[in-house]
Design a protein around this motif. Sequence first.
Motif, mmCIF file in Angstrom:
data_model
loop_
_atom_site.group_PDB
_atom_site.id
_atom_site.type_symbol
_atom_site.label_atom_id
_atom_site.label_comp_id
_atom_site.label_asym_id
_atom_site.label_seq_id
_atom_site.Cartn_x
_atom_site.Cartn_y
_atom_site.Cartn_z
ATOM 1 N N GLY A 265 0.784 -1.230 0.000
ATOM 2 C CA GLY A 265 0.000 0.000 0.000
ATOM 3 C C GLY A 265 0.811 1.273 0.000
ATOM 4 O O GLY A 265 0.268 2.364 0.159
ATOM 5 N N VAL A 266 2.125 1.163 -0.193
ATOM 6 C CA VAL A 266 2.985 2.353 -0.217
ATOM 7 C C VAL A 266 2.859 3.063 -1.565
ATOM 8 O O VAL A 266 2.794 4.295 -1.625
ATOM 9 C CB VAL A 266 4.454 1.964 0.056
ATOM 10 C CG1 VAL A 266 5.365 3.191 -0.028
ATOM 11 C CG2 VAL A 266 4.592 1.294 1.411
ATOM 12 N N TYR A 267 2.838 2.293 -2.652
ATOM 13 C CA TYR A 267 2.683 2.845 -3.997
ATOM 14 C C TYR A 267 1.298 2.501 -4.530
ATOM 15 O O TYR A 267 0.771 1.401 -4.287
ATOM 16 C CB TYR A 267 3.716 2.253 -4.960
ATOM 17 C CG TYR A 267 5.138 2.717 -4.770
ATOM 18 C CD1 TYR A 267 5.454 3.816 -3.976
ATOM 19 C CD2 TYR A 267 6.189 2.051 -5.400
ATOM 20 C CE1 TYR A 267 6.763 4.221 -3.807
ATOM 21 C CE2 TYR A 267 7.497 2.448 -5.245
ATOM 22 C CZ TYR A 267 7.788 3.529 -4.444
ATOM 23 O OH TYR A 267 9.085 3.925 -4.281
ATOM 24 N N THR A 268 0.723 3.430 -5.275
ATOM 25 C CA THR A 268 -0.526 3.177 -5.990
ATOM 26 C C THR A 268 -0.179 2.747 -7.409
ATOM 27 O O THR A 268 0.452 3.507 -8.147
ATOM 28 C CB THR A 268 -1.409 4.437 -6.020
ATOM 29 O OG1 THR A 268 -1.703 4.835 -4.681
ATOM 30 C CG2 THR A 268 -2.703 4.156 -6.771
ATOM 31 N N PRO A 269 -0.575 1.545 -7.813
ATOM 32 C CA PRO A 269 -0.185 1.057 -9.140
ATOM 33 C C PRO A 269 -1.027 1.676 -10.249
ATOM 34 O O PRO A 269 -2.131 2.181 -10.000
ATOM 35 C CB PRO A 269 -0.444 -0.448 -9.030
ATOM 36 C CG PRO A 269 -1.589 -0.544 -8.069
ATOM 37 C CD PRO A 269 -1.373 0.555 -7.072
ATOM 38 N N ASP A 270 -0.513 1.612 -11.469
ATOM 39 C CA ASP A 270 -1.328 2.001 -12.626
ATOM 40 C C ASP A 270 -2.444 0.991 -12.822
ATOM 41 O O ASP A 270 -3.554 1.345 -13.228
ATOM 42 C CB ASP A 270 -0.452 2.073 -13.885
ATOM 43 C CG ASP A 270 0.665 3.102 -13.753
ATOM 44 O OD1 ASP A 270 0.484 4.064 -12.986
ATOM 45 O OD2 ASP A 270 1.710 2.937 -14.396
ATOM 46 N N SER A 271 -2.135 -0.277 -12.563
ATOM 47 C CA SER A 271 -3.161 -1.317 -12.593
ATOM 48 C C SER A 271 -2.689 -2.470 -11.729
ATOM 49 O O SER A 271 -1.488 -2.692 -11.567
ATOM 50 C CB SER A 271 -3.421 -1.804 -14.019
ATOM 51 O OG SER A 271 -2.348 -2.621 -14.473
#
Length: 511
Positions: free
Chosen positions: A60-66
């Motif tokens: 949950g540290v990075y928000t992915p593109d998908s």
Amino acid sequence: MTPTEDRRKEPVLSATDVRVSFGGVAVVKNVDLELYPGEVVALLGENGAGKSSLMKVLAGVYTPDSANITVAGEPVHISSVSQARSHGIAMVHQELNLVDNLSVAENIALGREPGRGPGLAAVVDRRASASQAQDALQQVGSKVDARTLVGRLSLAQQQQVEIAKALAQDEVRVLLMDEPTSSLPEEQAQDLMTLIHKLRNAGLAVVITTHRIPEAFAVADRIVVMRDGSKVAEYDPNDGKTSKEEIVNSLIGRELTTLFPAKRTDVGAVALELQGISGGIVQDVDLVVREGEILGLGGLVGAGRTELARLVFGCDPLESGHIRVDGRECRIRGPRDAVRYGLGFIPEDRKRDGLVLGQDIEMNLSLPNLGKWSTGGVLSLRRLARRSEDAIGSFRIRTRSYRQAVGTLSGGNQQKVVLAKWMAVPRRVLILDEPTRGVDVGARQEIYTAIDEIARSGVAVLLISSDMEELIGMSDRIAVMAEGRLQGVLEKEEVSQAYIFKLASQLESVS
């Protein structure tokens, strides 16, 4: 059906089509990963391969593109650390996230402190906090007192606290560990591997990233290899077929023939002589390093190797003894004096002590060389730019330009900048303290080549390493310390891993 097959029937976490990009640059490309209860997955890749970014998406540290993520078969959306925690996913980061001036208990409870009293009038229940922290520490086999300030702990103890902190949250199912052993000496890394086995046997799914391939074989049920943001291979290290060489070739995308350069045969006169060096835990050490020689310095944690290097370079005060360079008595009262006598020092922690991460390559290269590159007290920018370009070429530093901030480079390229900084002007002696810690196998080979070239140019090299393979592979002779004292110096024909360990453990000594 075998126990392993039964365990892998239902994944505790499944992630498919994970994509991450920054500024239009893709760092994770359509990666699929499944994790099962009671298994350890080693995620391998060179620096920049995307393995840490993948882990940070799951945490949950990075928000992915998908990304399509399920936990225990249920689709979930993870866009924050708290959401990941609510699904039983915890992460231990490579850079420890602890507060030095708080106690162990306060660090473990941070953000979820137990309260006492009603509503807004509640106060932190320190007794409950300490009790919960001690339980979490006991779970990871740590004997640290929960009341101790974190700043007073060793690095290995801090690592234990970080893991206890991750496990202290409710119902952890998946534990992600980013380079958990990168800053630990070998014997403490082994203790951590034992803990990971314990967590696996308790039913957790554990993922570790590591640059130590033998470590992956020792602890992992599966090895997943990433390269350039993509998942390129998956191996069973216990099938009796997978070799370390096969893993290395997958990691770097080419065949790696020889990791270590051929040993040097031509060494010259004594360049560095230490006689009766004492200070702190170091007691009465005598050593000589010759021109063109790499003298390895081995020992267990607390043996005094780093402390000896700091005494020689003037970082810590010398209580007694003599330091001579080319037979000349040196009065070294600080690093400035050491530099003046032709010494260079690459410290153990490059980020804290070896580089100014916010400054560019050019500025970092100039720091120990300002006097050499100045005229009348004015720094020659033209000379600095030319030297920077030369260093980037000579040390094969992968960068856009010498204006790039050092903090944005990979670990291997950061280490090359430290090497280039000290060798930008001629040196007589170079002291290297754990020069490849946290560096991937491809960059490690390039650093070994650079160190070899430095030695062949006539520089005397003192190499401190906790990596036994590196110590033996790079050194012409090996000195071993224990409890601040020199136990002996092994010639090439005497060197063996068993003999080094016996000396380091004080089971034997060399007269």
